[in-house]
Design a protein around this motif. Structure first.
Motif, short mmCIF file in Angstrom:
data_model
loop_
_atom_site.label_atom_id
_atom_site.label_comp_id
_atom_site.label_asym_id
_atom_site.label_seq_id
_atom_site.Cartn_x
_atom_site.Cartn_y
_atom_site.Cartn_z
N ASP A 39 -27.50 30.12 8.13
CA ASP A 39 -27.44 31.09 9.22
C ASP A 39 -28.20 30.52 10.41
N GLU A 42 -30.30 33.15 12.77
CA GLU A 42 -31.62 33.57 12.29
C GLU A 42 -32.45 32.39 11.78
N ARG A 68 -34.57 36.95 -3.75
CA ARG A 68 -33.95 38.26 -3.63
C ARG A 68 -32.88 38.42 -4.72
N THR A 71 -26.27 38.11 -4.59
CA THR A 71 -25.33 38.69 -3.63
C THR A 71 -24.03 37.92 -3.71
N PRO A 276 -34.94 39.80 6.01
CA PRO A 276 -33.63 39.14 6.02
C PRO A 276 -32.58 40.02 5.38
N THR A 277 -31.36 39.96 5.87
CA THR A 277 -30.26 40.70 5.27
C THR A 277 -29.45 39.77 4.39
N LEU A 278 -28.90 40.31 3.31
CA LEU A 278 -28.07 39.52 2.42
C LEU A 278 -26.61 39.52 2.85
N LEU A 279 -26.28 40.27 3.90
CA LEU A 279 -24.90 40.30 4.38
C LEU A 279 -24.52 38.97 5.02
N VAL A 284 -22.25 40.35 10.19
CA VAL A 284 -23.29 41.03 10.95
C VAL A 284 -23.09 40.80 12.45
N GLU A 288 -22.54 43.61 15.23
CA GLU A 288 -23.45 43.71 16.38
C GLU A 288 -22.68 43.65 17.69
#
Length: 378
Positions: A39, A42, A68, A71, A276-279, A284, A288
């Motif tokens: 990513d 980020e 985490r 996913t 942090p997002t797992l998507l 995302v 957005e």
């Protein structure tokens, strides 16, 4: 403590990189990898494993390593069915190598996590040819990191004592000739496993003592650090808690079960670290962008609603034109008419239209405004 503080990024040095790599190998060695996510927005590296997800936050204002739940890989993720063969840091360097063996036919690949300065990055390379296949963020100029190029590690100065066997005599020779105010710089420049983070603890009272007393004590501390001896701690630095592989004399700290646990604590006490997002990041980004478009449209509609004239005033102008049509010259672009309250009003007209046509134009405008007032709030 879980008190939120201004965020302090992780300060990576060779001892921390080595210890974290060892913990990750113990936790993930042999694990099945499904996909890799880079990513770039980020600056997060994801290893999407079958039973968990490793997230390495490589933005200069972060630096945490987090585990985490599992996913599902997203459409933009790099599918790579492999097994994690080994995770290890290069000796006395801030580079961690994650070795991947393909489950079926394919070329073995390495993920190289670079933790130098504020240039943190992750590079996926072919294990043998070192050809770069993917990079978290491309850097041009100087030491370029570009897809298709050959990976070259950053140049490093080979420091003494990489194997932890620097003798006390060699330690004295490297440091005792330096003035006290230059001894910390000499230590970091010449001796392996040292850094600005641990230099003061390794020198201790010797920092202030030009006669060199305390070199024996410092050498003993260095040997323990260089050989990976110690218990992981959270250093209590002035800007917040910081994971480290061993306590540093002169800095308060608390023991932790593991460095990975320490990273969780450090991330949780930061008010600006951002969870942090797992998507899938591309999903995302699309969401957005949709939100940004919707908010722009809302602002446009609000501005349009606020700019509407009063329909009662507009309709009254049409009534005034019909009531005073005999006072309006043929082909006039405007006229000054006395309204029903005895006040003079300046009225704009279309010279191509007769009086009743101009009145109809104002009635139509009033109707449009009334319809807009009902439509826009919805």
């Amino acid at each position: 403590s879980t008190t939120h503080r201004p965020f302090m990024p992780i300060r990576w040095d060779a001892p921390l990189a080595r210890a974290v790599a060892a913990e990750l190998h113990a936790a993930l060695g042999g694990a099945s990898l499904r996909a890799v996510r880079l990513d770039g927005g980020e600056r997060d590296l994801f290893l999407i494993l079958r039973d968990r997800t490793l997230i390495w936050r490589l933005h200069p204002q972060r630096g945490q390593v987090l585990l985490r739940p599992p996913t599902e890989p997203g459409p933009s993720d790099l599918r790579h069915a492999a097994r994690v063969r080994r995770i290890a840091a290069l000796p006395d360097e801030r580079i961690v190598r994650i070795e991947l063996l393909p489950k079926r036919s394919g070329v073995p690949r390495d993920i190289l996590v670079e933790l130098m300065g504020n240039q943190w990055n992750a590079v996926v390379v072919e294990a043998e040819s070192r050809v770069i296949r993917h990079v978290l963020w491309s850097r041009k100029g100087g030491r370029a990191l570009m897809v298709g190029g050959t990976y070259e590690p950053p140049p490093v100065k080979r420091r003494a004592g990489v194997d932890g066997n620097l003798s006390l005599r060699e330690w004295r020779k490297l440091l005792s000739d330096e003035a006290a105010d230059r001894r910390a710089r000499a230590l970091v420049r010449e001796i392996a496993w040292t850094s600005p983070l641990n230099a003061a603890a390794l020198l201790g009272r010797d920092l202030q003592n030009p006669e060199g007393e305390g070199l024996v004590e410092g050498h003993s501390r260095w040997r323990a650090l260089a050989r990976g001896m110690g218990t992981p701690v959270l250093l209590q630095l002035k800007d917040g808690p910081h994971p480290y592989p061993s306590a540093l004399p002169g800095t308060s700290s608390q023991n932790v079960t593991s460095l990975l646990d320490a990273f969780e604590v450090a991330a949780g006490t930061s008010e600006r670290a951002g969870a942090p997002t797992l998507l899938d990041p591309h999903m995302v980004r699309r969401l957005e962008e949709s939100e940004r478009r919707a908010r722009r449209r809302i602002r446009q509609l609000e501005a349009e609603l606020e700019s509407l004239d009063d329909p009662l005033v507009i309709r009254a102008t049409g009534d005034l034109i019909l009531a005073r049509y005999s006072e309006i010259p043929q082909g006039a672009e405007s006229a000054v008419l006395t309204d029903f309250d005895g006040e003079e009003r300046h009225v704009e007209l279309d010279p191509k239209l007769p009086a009743h046509g101009n009145a109809a134009r104002y009635y139509d405008q009033a109707g449009r405004v009334e319809r807009a007032e009902k439509r826009l709030p919805q």
